[in-house]
Design an enzyme around this catalytic site. Structure first.
Site, PDB file in Angstrom:
ATOM      1  N   LYS A   1       0.997   7.689  -3.886  1.00 17.98           N
ATOM      2  CA  LYS A   1      -0.024   7.184  -4.813  1.00 17.98           C
ATOM      3  C   LYS A   1      -1.379   7.816  -4.524  1.00 17.98           C
ATOM      4  CE  LYS A   1       1.933   2.583  -5.814  1.00 17.98           C
ATOM      5  NZ  LYS A   1       3.201   2.666  -5.040  1.00 17.98           N
TER       6      LYS A   1
ATOM      7  N   HIS B   1       5.043   1.509  -0.711  1.00 14.34           N
ATOM      8  CA  HIS B   1       4.322   1.042  -1.893  1.00 14.34           C
ATOM      9  C   HIS B   1       2.870   1.492  -1.764  1.00 14.34           C
ATOM     10  CE1 HIS B   1       3.765  -1.189  -5.506  1.00 14.34           C
ATOM     11  NE2 HIS B   1       2.886  -2.031  -4.963  1.00 14.34           N
TER      12      HIS B   1
ATOM     13  N   CYS C   1       4.512  -3.832 -10.957  1.00 14.64           N
ATOM     14  CA  CYS C   1       4.579  -2.583 -10.194  1.00 14.64           C
ATOM     15  C   CYS C   1       5.970  -2.272  -9.636  1.00 14.64           C
ATOM     16  CB  CYS C   1       3.566  -2.619  -9.053  1.00 14.64           C
ATOM     17  SG  CYS C   1       1.919  -3.076  -9.591  1.00 14.64           S
TER      18      CYS C   1
ATOM     19  N   GLU D   1       2.501  -4.467   4.225  1.00 16.84           N
ATOM     20  CA  GLU D   1       3.657  -3.570   4.225  1.00 16.84           C
ATOM     21  C   GLU D   1       3.906  -3.002   5.616  1.00 16.84           C
ATOM     22  OE1 GLU D   1       5.553   0.050   1.532  1.00 16.84           O
ATOM     23  OE2 GLU D   1       3.417  -0.442   1.316  1.00 16.84           O
TER      24      GLU D   1
ATOM     25  N   HIS E   1      -1.488   5.104  -9.023  1.00  8.73           N
ATOM     26  CA  HIS E   1      -0.547   3.990  -9.156  1.00  8.73           C
ATOM     27  C   HIS E   1      -0.148   3.880 -10.624  1.00  8.73           C
ATOM     28  CE1 HIS E   1       1.559   0.358  -8.771  1.00  8.73           C
ATOM     29  NE2 HIS E   1       0.765  -0.303  -7.939  1.00  8.73           N
TER      30      HIS E   1
ATOM     31  N   PHE F   1       2.943  -7.619  -8.192  1.00 10.13           N
ATOM     32  CA  PHE F   1       2.326  -8.906  -8.494  1.00 10.13           C
ATOM     33  C   PHE F   1       3.414  -9.852  -8.999  1.00 10.13           C
ATOM     34  CE2 PHE F   1      -2.284  -7.406  -9.584  1.00 10.13           C
ATOM     35  CZ  PHE F   1      -2.538  -7.265  -8.239  1.00 10.13           C
TER      36      PHE F   1
END
Length: 403
Positions: A327, A295, A163, A306, A332, A391
């Site tokens: 998003k 994010h 990502c 976050e 996403h 990830f």
């Protein structure tokens, strides 16, 4: 070190097939998430996504090109054309061609091609696939076709860091121009994972929402996948100024960190070090930042982690920050997500409009930030950050300043 500015932008995503349409959707708080439409969707438990509707490859490419271009490459080229057109650059001049390149991010590359050819072999029982399957599905296909289309003969490659792919790609393009290895770079990200195999694989992680993306909201229940691309022209400042180019924003800092912890769980420390590092690279104090494009995936773990990282980096200034996750509108895009989100950062700097976090319904004490809920907001900001946390514990943060 040389200054780096953005002189062109292009996109295609679930909200629109160009930049003006995407920015209009941001201002309106429009959501592009809806029912998925592709073969065997009824076999999936997750049936929503931010899909690009009405895309007609034949309107943009000839038959030979379509045979070579996976959907993610088509999206990348479409966005690149818009970005180059806005920039006014021509890379056919050998002097610039040798000093220009491409860095693109993608997590999966030609996922649709993988999906279609697995069906050909295992479902239809055929023993042959098209001879161009490998060049069609490889992760660097989009970057390579962009360089060939525009005649860019400088450093060109692709980045695959889940990502964070497009933020890593744009950060590396920034470094290349700043260091003097190129005068202009096309950079961004593209992803097209909305096919049966792409969704089925993500279902196994149990991080997907069945009903919508609600970042930072107490009732959030997961992420929603999207698809599309965004591409930008990063150009050396004096080069852009000498030709009278319109400057959309200046890229002033970039940092990347690794959590070195868990393959899927985010780390507050890793995210905080990336944000602080981007500010340090830009030579800016924390109170210079007015907006952060988060994010903000809509998962329980990401959003509270976050939020905690923002509070740690910015201290009391966190209360004055605006932070939103687009998003919630375009989904996403995995490896392409940071690139589309950079458009919201440019809009904040140029137009004084902060894109909202839509779908927000209930405050979460663990996400106690101004998340610009549901409606866009007019506000003048001079510096913004764009966060991407992937990830594998890979974090990439860009800092932009108003031109």
């Amino acid at each position: 070190m040389r200054r780096v500015v953005i002189t062109g932008a292009g996109t295609i995503n679930a909200l629109a097939q160009d930049v003006p349409g995407t920015l209009a959707a941001f201002r309106e708080g429009r959501c592009g998430i809806g029912p998925l439409e592709f073969r065997d969707v009824d076999r999936l438990s997750i049936r929503i996504g931010a899909q690009v509707r009405g895309w007609d490859p034949e309107a943009h490419f000839n038959r030979q090109e379509i045979a070579l271009y996976d959907r993610f490459t088509q999206f990348a080229l479409h966005a690149a054309r818009e970005a180059v057109a806005q920039s006014g650059l021509s890379f056919r001049d050998d002097r610039l061609a040798y000093r220009a390149g491409v860095v693109m991010g993608t997590a999966a590359g030609g996922m649709t091609t993988w999906d279609e050819n697995y069906r050909t072999v295992f479902e239809e029982g055929k023993n042959r696939v098209h001879p161009f399957v490998v060049p069609k599905l490889m992760n660097n296909a989009a970057a390579s076709h962009i360089s060939m289309t525009f005649g860019m003969m400088g450093p060109s490659f692709s980045v695959s860091t889940a990502c964070a792919s497009s933020n890593h790609a744009m950060g590396l393009a920034f470094h290349i121009v700043r260091a003097g290895a190129a005068d202009a770079m096309l950079t961004g990200g593209s992803e097209a994972m909305l096919c049966f195999g792409g969704i089925k694989a993500w279902e196994g992680l149990r991080v997907m929402s069945r009903d919508g993306c609600r970042p930072f909201s107490a009732d959030r229940n997961g992420m929603v996948q999207g698809e599309g691309a965004a591409v930008f022209v990063f150009e050396e400042y004096e080069h852009a100024r000498a030709r009278g180019a319109e400057i959309l924003a200046e890229v002033v800092g970039f940092a990347m960190t690794s959590d070195a912890g868990d393959i899927v769980m985010p780390s507050k420390q890793g995210a905080a070090r990336a944000m602080a590092g981007a500010l340090r690279d830009a030579g800016l104090p924390r109170d210079a930042v007015g907006y952060i494009n988060a994010h903000g995936t809509g998962t329980t773990a990401n959003d509270k982690t976050e939020s905690a990282a923002v509070a740690e980096v910015f201290g009391q200034h966190a209360d004055a920050l605006m932070i939103s996750s687009t998003k919630s509108m375009h989904g996403h895009l995995i490896g392409g997500t940071g690139a589309v989100e950079l458009l919201a950062c440019i809009m904040a700097l140029r137009d004084g409009v902060i894109a909202p976090t839509v779908g927000y319904r209930e405050a979460d004490p663990e996400c106690a930030l101004d998340v610009v809920p549901n409606e866009a907001r007019e506000a003048e900001v001079d510096v913004v950050l764009s966060n991407a946390f992937a990830f594998g514990g890979l974090n990439a943060v860009l800092a932009l300043r108003r031109a």
